[in-house]
Design a protein around this motif. Structure first.
Motif, mmCIF file in Angstrom:
data_model
loop_
_atom_site.group_PDB
_atom_site.id
_atom_site.type_symbol
_atom_site.label_atom_id
_atom_site.label_comp_id
_atom_site.label_asym_id
_atom_site.label_seq_id
_atom_site.Cartn_x
_atom_site.Cartn_y
_atom_site.Cartn_z
ATOM 1 N N GLN A 2 -52.334 56.871 33.140
ATOM 2 C CA GLN A 2 -51.465 56.150 34.065
ATOM 3 C C GLN A 2 -51.076 54.756 33.545
ATOM 4 O OE1 GLN A 2 -50.337 57.534 37.107
ATOM 5 N NE2 GLN A 2 -51.110 59.295 35.976
ATOM 6 N N TYR A 3 -51.627 54.384 32.373
ATOM 7 C CA TYR A 3 -51.435 53.035 31.835
ATOM 8 C C TYR A 3 -50.796 53.108 30.449
ATOM 9 C CZ TYR A 3 -54.283 51.472 35.682
ATOM 10 O OH TYR A 3 -54.750 51.206 36.940
ATOM 11 N N ARG A 4 -49.815 52.261 30.241
ATOM 12 C CA ARG A 4 -49.104 52.214 28.961
ATOM 13 C C ARG A 4 -50.034 51.675 27.874
ATOM 14 N NH1 ARG A 4 -45.528 47.692 26.891
ATOM 15 N NH2 ARG A 4 -44.167 48.623 25.334
ATOM 16 N N PRO A 5 -50.192 52.419 26.760
ATOM 17 C CA PRO A 5 -51.019 51.908 25.671
ATOM 18 C C PRO A 5 -50.352 50.701 25.018
ATOM 19 C CG PRO A 5 -50.203 54.130 25.185
ATOM 20 C CD PRO A 5 -49.659 53.737 26.515
ATOM 21 N N CYS A 6 -51.155 49.686 24.746
ATOM 22 C CA CYS A 6 -50.619 48.410 24.299
ATOM 23 C C CYS A 6 -51.628 47.720 23.381
ATOM 24 C CB CYS A 6 -50.346 47.561 25.543
ATOM 25 S SG CYS A 6 -49.706 45.912 25.240
ATOM 26 N N VAL A 7 -51.134 46.883 22.506
ATOM 27 C CA VAL A 7 -51.971 46.009 21.691
ATOM 28 C C VAL A 7 -51.564 44.569 21.976
ATOM 29 C CG1 VAL A 7 -52.516 47.613 19.821
ATOM 30 C CG2 VAL A 7 -50.395 46.298 19.731
ATOM 31 N N GLY A 8 -52.526 43.676 21.881
ATOM 32 C CA GLY A 8 -52.269 42.254 22.050
ATOM 33 C C GLY A 8 -52.887 41.486 20.899
ATOM 34 N N THR A 9 -52.285 40.350 20.579
ATOM 35 C CA THR A 9 -52.744 39.561 19.439
ATOM 36 C C THR A 9 -52.962 38.109 19.830
ATOM 37 O OG1 THR A 9 -51.443 40.954 17.964
ATOM 38 C CG2 THR A 9 -52.224 38.873 17.070
ATOM 39 N N GLU A 20 -61.372 48.311 25.942
ATOM 40 C CA GLU A 20 -59.972 48.449 26.325
ATOM 41 C C GLU A 20 -59.818 47.764 27.686
ATOM 42 O OE1 GLU A 20 -56.892 51.954 25.606
ATOM 43 O OE2 GLU A 20 -58.442 52.500 27.035
ATOM 44 N N LEU A 21 -58.849 46.863 27.798
ATOM 45 C CA LEU A 21 -58.630 46.116 29.039
ATOM 46 C C LEU A 21 -57.450 46.720 29.793
ATOM 47 C CD1 LEU A 21 -59.037 42.462 27.691
ATOM 48 C CD2 LEU A 21 -60.790 43.973 28.656
ATOM 49 N N PHE A 22 -57.589 46.816 31.110
ATOM 50 C CA PHE A 22 -56.557 47.395 31.971
ATOM 51 C C PHE A 22 -56.027 46.344 32.930
ATOM 52 C CE2 PHE A 22 -59.024 50.957 30.600
ATOM 53 C CZ PHE A 22 -58.207 52.072 30.644
ATOM 54 N N ARG A 42 -55.634 46.864 23.797
ATOM 55 C CA ARG A 42 -56.633 46.545 22.782
ATOM 56 C C ARG A 42 -56.203 45.227 22.168
ATOM 57 N NH1 ARG A 42 -60.774 50.299 21.338
ATOM 58 N NH2 ARG A 42 -60.658 51.763 23.058
ATOM 59 N N TRP A 43 -57.133 44.278 22.143
ATOM 60 C CA TRP A 43 -56.799 42.940 21.670
ATOM 61 C C TRP A 43 -57.401 42.655 20.299
ATOM 62 C CZ3 TRP A 43 -53.504 39.277 23.418
ATOM 63 C CH2 TRP A 43 -52.881 39.546 24.646
ATOM 64 N N VAL A 98 -60.042 37.845 27.108
ATOM 65 C CA VAL A 98 -59.675 37.685 25.701
ATOM 66 C C VAL A 98 -60.169 36.339 25.175
ATOM 67 C CG1 VAL A 98 -57.741 37.507 24.070
ATOM 68 C CG2 VAL A 98 -57.716 39.272 25.857
ATOM 69 N N VAL A 99 -59.987 35.283 25.943
ATOM 70 C CA VAL A 99 -60.466 33.953 25.538
ATOM 71 C C VAL A 99 -61.972 33.987 25.316
ATOM 72 C CG1 VAL A 99 -60.795 31.566 26.317
ATOM 73 C CG2 VAL A 99 -58.562 32.665 26.575
ATOM 74 N N ALA A 100 -62.706 34.603 26.239
ATOM 75 C CA ALA A 100 -64.159 34.690 26.108
ATOM 76 C C ALA A 100 -64.554 35.526 24.890
ATOM 77 C CB ALA A 100 -64.770 35.274 27.376
#
Length: 162
Positions: A8-15, A79-81, A103-104, A152-154
């Motif tokens: 139900q969630y779009r797969p994504c990467v973050g940087t 994996e963060l939602f 995924r970051w 992500v900061v932590a």
């Protein structure tokens, strides 16, 4: 609490792109009509695409940086939602997803700031960019993404001094 259904969630990467001083790159979103929201580079993962490749592709599309100008420092295993707010559900991504699963990565700039080019892609996402302290990130992001940015900061605090 049960884990969300990933389909139900779009797969994504973050940087989280950091410079030599541990400061974090943020870009001012072009498409935000309300608010002064900044964010780190992120974007969707194509079907069957390797996550490292997806991250490097998205980073290039949004900042102009190529793989030879950055070094992967760390990856979040978790994996963060996040869910879209009600007013956006059914409008983004052709209504297919209720939010994103991300995924970051923490990536260090090894090239020069001159290598950053927000217009490297035919559809720029950012109108401006700057380096900030990692602790500032949660206050700069659109509110529904704030819990993600706090995690992500932590997770990458060893690299930013946060």
């Amino acid at each position: 609490m049960s884990k969300p259904d990933p389909t139900q969630y779009r797969p994504c990467v973050g940087t989280m792109l950091i410079n030599a001083e541990g400061r974090v790159f943020v870009g001012k979103r072009i498409d935000t009509k309300e608010g002064d929201w900044w964010q780190m580079p992120q974007g969707g993962v194509d079907e069957g695409e390797d996550l490292d490749r997806a991250m490097l592709r998205e980073l290039h599309e949004e900042t102009g940086l190529t793989a030879d100008k950055v070094a992967i420092v760390a990856r979040m295993e978790e994996e963060l939602f996040y869910d879209l707010p009600a007013e956006l559900k059914g409008k983004l991504w052709k209504g297919r997803y209720v939010g994103q699963r991300q995924r970051w990565y923490c990536v260090r700039l090894t090239g020069s700031e001159a290598d950053i080019d927000l217009e490297a892609h035919s559809h720029p996402e950012f109108s401006d960019w700057k380096w900030i302290e990692a602790e500032q990130l949660p206050a700069m992001i659109i509110p529904f993404k704030k819990p993600i940015y706090e995690k992500v900061v932590a997770a990458f605090s060893d690299y930013t001094g946060a």
